[in-house]
Motif scaffolding. Structure first.
Motif, mmCIF file in Angstrom:
data_model
loop_
_atom_site.group_PDB
_atom_site.id
_atom_site.type_symbol
_atom_site.label_atom_id
_atom_site.label_comp_id
_atom_site.label_asym_id
_atom_site.label_seq_id
_atom_site.Cartn_x
_atom_site.Cartn_y
_atom_site.Cartn_z
ATOM 1 N N ARG A 24 52.138 -28.566 63.641
ATOM 2 C CA ARG A 24 52.303 -27.108 63.569
ATOM 3 C C ARG A 24 53.429 -26.737 64.513
ATOM 4 O O ARG A 24 53.409 -27.122 65.689
ATOM 5 N N ASP A 73 50.397 -28.183 67.546
ATOM 6 C CA ASP A 73 49.534 -29.366 67.447
ATOM 7 C C ASP A 73 50.173 -30.365 66.489
ATOM 8 O O ASP A 73 51.159 -30.044 65.813
ATOM 9 N N LYS A 115 49.439 -34.522 64.336
ATOM 10 C CA LYS A 115 48.558 -35.649 64.016
ATOM 11 C C LYS A 115 49.368 -36.930 63.982
ATOM 12 O O LYS A 115 50.479 -36.946 63.436
ATOM 13 N N SER A 148 41.824 -25.768 62.184
ATOM 14 C CA SER A 148 40.380 -26.033 62.168
ATOM 15 C C SER A 148 39.748 -25.790 63.543
ATOM 16 O O SER A 148 38.574 -25.429 63.631
ATOM 17 N N ARG A 190 46.405 -31.190 70.565
ATOM 18 C CA ARG A 190 46.573 -29.728 70.482
ATOM 19 C C ARG A 190 47.033 -29.146 71.809
ATOM 20 O O ARG A 190 46.458 -29.462 72.852
HETATM 21 N N1 UDP Z 1 46.856 -32.741 60.177
HETATM 22 C C1 UDP Z 1 47.433 -33.668 59.331
HETATM 23 N N2 UDP Z 1 46.667 -34.271 58.370
HETATM 24 C C2 UDP Z 1 45.336 -33.991 58.205
HETATM 25 C C3 UDP Z 1 44.753 -33.039 59.070
HETATM 26 C C4 UDP Z 1 45.530 -32.444 60.038
HETATM 27 O O1 UDP Z 1 48.622 -33.960 59.449
HETATM 28 O O2 UDP Z 1 44.693 -34.581 57.318
HETATM 29 C C5 UDP Z 1 47.667 -32.094 61.209
HETATM 30 C C6 UDP Z 1 47.899 -30.618 60.910
HETATM 31 O O3 UDP Z 1 49.112 -30.417 60.221
HETATM 32 C C7 UDP Z 1 47.964 -30.020 62.294
HETATM 33 C C8 UDP Z 1 47.059 -30.902 63.148
HETATM 34 O O4 UDP Z 1 46.944 -32.137 62.437
HETATM 35 O O5 UDP Z 1 49.281 -30.080 62.801
HETATM 36 C C9 UDP Z 1 45.684 -30.323 63.411
HETATM 37 O O6 UDP Z 1 45.091 -29.979 62.198
HETATM 38 P P1 UDP Z 1 43.655 -29.284 62.093
HETATM 39 O O7 UDP Z 1 42.635 -30.221 62.629
HETATM 40 O O8 UDP Z 1 43.734 -27.936 62.709
HETATM 41 O O9 UDP Z 1 43.377 -29.253 60.574
HETATM 42 P P2 UDP Z 1 43.871 -28.241 59.457
HETATM 43 O O10 UDP Z 1 43.432 -26.877 59.913
HETATM 44 O O11 UDP Z 1 45.350 -28.427 59.397
HETATM 45 O O12 UDP Z 1 43.146 -28.737 58.260
#
Ligand code: UDP
Length: 248
Positions: A206, A181, A183, A105, A99
């Motif tokens: 994102r 951010d 993954k 989240s 991030r």
């Molecule tokens: N992300 C993903 N797969 C998942 C969870 C998250 O590709 O199962 C990516 C999501 O698109 C973002 C980043 O990881 O770019 C961070 O995601 P976050 O933990 O904020 O979870 P979210 O709010 O997307 O559930």
């Protein structure tokens, strides 16, 4: 227009957005990107014609870019419209999130405003385990749970993620996009080397317009926007990154 038909190749795995098919060479597999879009742990599901093409092409493009930057990935080649040939990896059951800006989240769990730039990039690890709702892990969990044999390998992954973050952030910035951010998933190749697997596109990152803050990723779907607008967002993401119109 797209003569290759791979529907006869045996399916060896299928997820929400991709089908994995066996290839003649046992070291390779074919990833077929579907037109499906899902959110809320699969609770929300739709079809977006052309999304498979867009995400396969963006993933291929960014994996090629990262390979040139010296990052080890599973990527081998792109086949139009929606296929990626990759090296077979033994995947680790971990999702690694990096991030730069608070969103998603992170802003639900911690007292931090959406859109604030973090003092330095944060790396987080999540266990891939649907029944346990993918709990967050620290570096010790990864070793003690036997996912990686040593803390040195966890650090190796962290360094790789930070390198990807730097390279991708710079590249996307040149296209007018802020990398908020993303993954990544990792696996070992047949020589035991740790490589990036899976995909890198608007489903796993994102992306915000640098000037206007416009969302250019799957968040528009998570936010419940109309499917026409969601598709246009994926198409705009493609135009910005690839520099041409999507072919489907
Ligand atoms: N992300 C993903 N797969 C998942 C969870 C998250 O590709 O199962 C990516 C999501 O698109 C973002 C980043 O990881 O770019 C961070 O995601 P976050 O933990 O904020 O979870 P979210 O709010 O997307 O559930």
């Amino acid at each position: 227009m797209f003569p290759q038909d791979f529907s006869k190749l045996e399916v060896i795995g299928e997820g929400k957005t991709k089908i994995v098919r066996r290839m003649e060479d046992p070291d390779l597999v074919l990833l077929e990107f579907k037109d499906a879009i899902t959110a809320l742990d699969g609770g929300k599901k739709d079809t977006l014609t052309g999304k498979g093409h867009i995400n396969a092409r963006i993933s291929s493009f960014l994996f090629e870019f990262l390979s040139k930057e010296g990052v080890p990935t599973h990527y081998v080649s792109f086949i139009e419209p929606n296929y990626m040939v990759v090296r077979r990896l033994k995947m680790l059951p971990v999702e690694v999130v990096c991030r730069n800006i608070a969103a998603g989240s992170f802003t639900k769990k911690y007292p931090v405003k959406v859109g604030s730039r973090l003092k330095y990039p944060i790396v987080e690890y999540y266990l891939k385990d649907d029944l346990r709702h993918d709990p967050m892990m620290n570096e010790d969990h990864i070793v003690v749970l036997g996912i990686l044999p040593s803390i040195e390998e966890v650090k190796e992954i962290k360094e790789l993620v930070l390198k990807v973050n730097k390279s991708l952030s710079n590249f996307l910035d040149s296209k007018g996009i802020t990398l908020v951010d993303f993954k990544l998933e990792f696996g070992r190749d047949k020589d035991g080397k740790i490589c990036i697997g899976d995909e890198i596109n608007g489903d796993s990152m994102r992306l915000w317009d640098k000037e206007t803050g416009r969302v250019l990723d799957k968040d528009v779907y998570r936010q419940g926007k109309k499917l026409g607008e969601v598709l246009e967002t994926y198409r705009e993401c493609y135009r910005r990154i690839i520099g041409e119109e999507p072919k489907v």
